[in-house]
Design an enzyme around this catalytic site. Sequence first.
Site, mmCIF file in Angstrom:
data_model
loop_
_atom_site.group_PDB
_atom_site.id
_atom_site.type_symbol
_atom_site.label_atom_id
_atom_site.label_comp_id
_atom_site.label_asym_id
_atom_site.label_seq_id
_atom_site.Cartn_x
_atom_site.Cartn_y
_atom_site.Cartn_z
ATOM 1 N N ARG A 186 -76.930 -10.309 19.132
ATOM 2 C CA ARG A 186 -75.681 -10.626 19.830
ATOM 3 C C ARG A 186 -75.952 -11.357 21.150
ATOM 4 O O ARG A 186 -75.195 -12.254 21.541
ATOM 5 C CB ARG A 186 -74.901 -9.330 20.082
ATOM 6 C CG ARG A 186 -73.511 -9.526 20.696
ATOM 7 C CD ARG A 186 -72.744 -8.217 20.638
ATOM 8 N NE ARG A 186 -71.380 -8.349 21.148
ATOM 9 C CZ ARG A 186 -70.970 -7.889 22.323
ATOM 10 N NH1 ARG A 186 -71.838 -7.262 23.126
ATOM 11 N NH2 ARG A 186 -69.714 -8.019 22.700
ATOM 12 N N HIS B 35 -74.175 -14.813 22.167
ATOM 13 C CA HIS B 35 -73.402 -14.933 23.406
ATOM 14 C C HIS B 35 -74.052 -15.912 24.385
ATOM 15 O O HIS B 35 -73.363 -16.484 25.225
ATOM 16 C CB HIS B 35 -73.206 -13.561 24.056
ATOM 17 C CG HIS B 35 -72.134 -12.756 23.399
ATOM 18 N ND1 HIS B 35 -71.374 -11.827 24.084
ATOM 19 C CD2 HIS B 35 -71.673 -12.733 22.115
ATOM 20 C CE1 HIS B 35 -70.499 -11.276 23.248
ATOM 21 N NE2 HIS B 35 -70.671 -11.808 22.053
ATOM 22 N N ASP B 36 -75.358 -16.099 24.280
ATOM 23 C CA ASP B 36 -76.014 -17.112 25.106
ATOM 24 C C ASP B 36 -75.636 -18.512 24.628
ATOM 25 O O ASP B 36 -75.191 -19.357 25.414
ATOM 26 C CB ASP B 36 -77.532 -16.923 25.057
ATOM 27 C CG ASP B 36 -78.265 -17.854 26.017
ATOM 28 O OD1 ASP B 36 -77.740 -18.106 27.122
ATOM 29 O OD2 ASP B 36 -79.358 -18.332 25.667
ATOM 30 N N GLY C 141 -74.501 -23.579 25.872
ATOM 31 C CA GLY C 141 -75.695 -23.793 25.064
ATOM 32 C C GLY C 141 -76.720 -22.683 25.189
ATOM 33 O O GLY C 141 -76.596 -21.766 26.004
ATOM 34 N N ASN D 156 -68.923 -9.412 27.661
ATOM 35 C CA ASN D 156 -70.242 -8.807 27.884
ATOM 36 C C ASN D 156 -70.218 -7.506 28.684
ATOM 37 O O ASN D 156 -71.104 -6.669 28.519
ATOM 38 C CB ASN D 156 -71.146 -9.806 28.627
ATOM 39 C CG ASN D 156 -71.403 -11.064 27.828
ATOM 40 O OD1 ASN D 156 -71.500 -11.026 26.610
ATOM 41 N ND2 ASN D 156 -71.512 -12.205 28.512
#
Length: 318
Positions: free
Chosen positions: A60, A64-65, A70, A92
């Site tokens: 995850r 999420h990064d 990017g 987050n």
Amino acid sequence: MASFKNIICLAILIFLVGNSSAQLSTNFYSNSCPKLFSTVDSAVKSAISKEARMGASLLRLFFHDCFVNGCDGSILLDDTSSFTGEKTANPNRNSARGFDVVDNIKSAVENACPGVVSCADILAIAARDSVVTLGGPNWNVKLGRRDAKTASRAAANNGIPPPTSNLNALISRFSALGLSNKDLVALSGSHTIGQARCTSFRARIYNESNLDASFARTRQGNCPRANGSGDNNLAPLDLQTPTNFDNNYFKNLVNQRGLLHSDQQLYNGGSTDSIVSSYVNNPNTFYSDFVSAMIKMGDIRPLTGSNGEIRKNCRRTN
């Protein structure tokens, strides 16, 4: 003549900027850090042996990064006086986890080859190793990303689709990143592992009708109706095999047992129903589509060349 040369140079520059992912390669560190893969794999296996859920948490983090400016390791940065980072963004806060494990992996990699491997690439490898450790498919990870020097809470709030998303919103967000409907469904299959907090699925289990009644009752047992009561209580995203990477997530959707609203949207009479059905009937199709989608996601706007940096500590810029 000079203007013609300038045009050619500009065209080449545009090509290079637009194809920065072409600079990523699976053997990027083969000479500079030959023990990289074994080092990361060992640390990931150790973390998952202590807590099986950690595999989903690491996967995850990579998702999420990549969805926020990017795949640049920006999710790992702590807040500073000059920016508020992504860790406290709505998608987050109280849910993104595994940062200590990333620290441990980074430390082990730094011992093997100091100052060489980016935190962004460590996330990409750890995501793959997590999937493999939990029984999922293997693939060669493209590498060569560099680390961002800043992060943005606002970008994270806007970039990551919330669990309340309808299908059209999911399709739109994935499409904006160059990801197809097939990529959307395959990547959502990550929810074959991991846990979700009550606050993420409360509205679904009490208010929605496209939901198996016995499944709703089971989930209500650990997620009270009242906001603020049991918000952080956890439930497995895949009721059947929450620590095995398999295609049961899609079987759940067909049986109206998707935990999140956004999960069930993938099989709710819309354009993605047929993709879900194909993954139910053929897990190998899911695996191959998942691998393709992970590689595509890993290609989203990487920093390469002289852009960004190689962080010494994943939590802060050098």
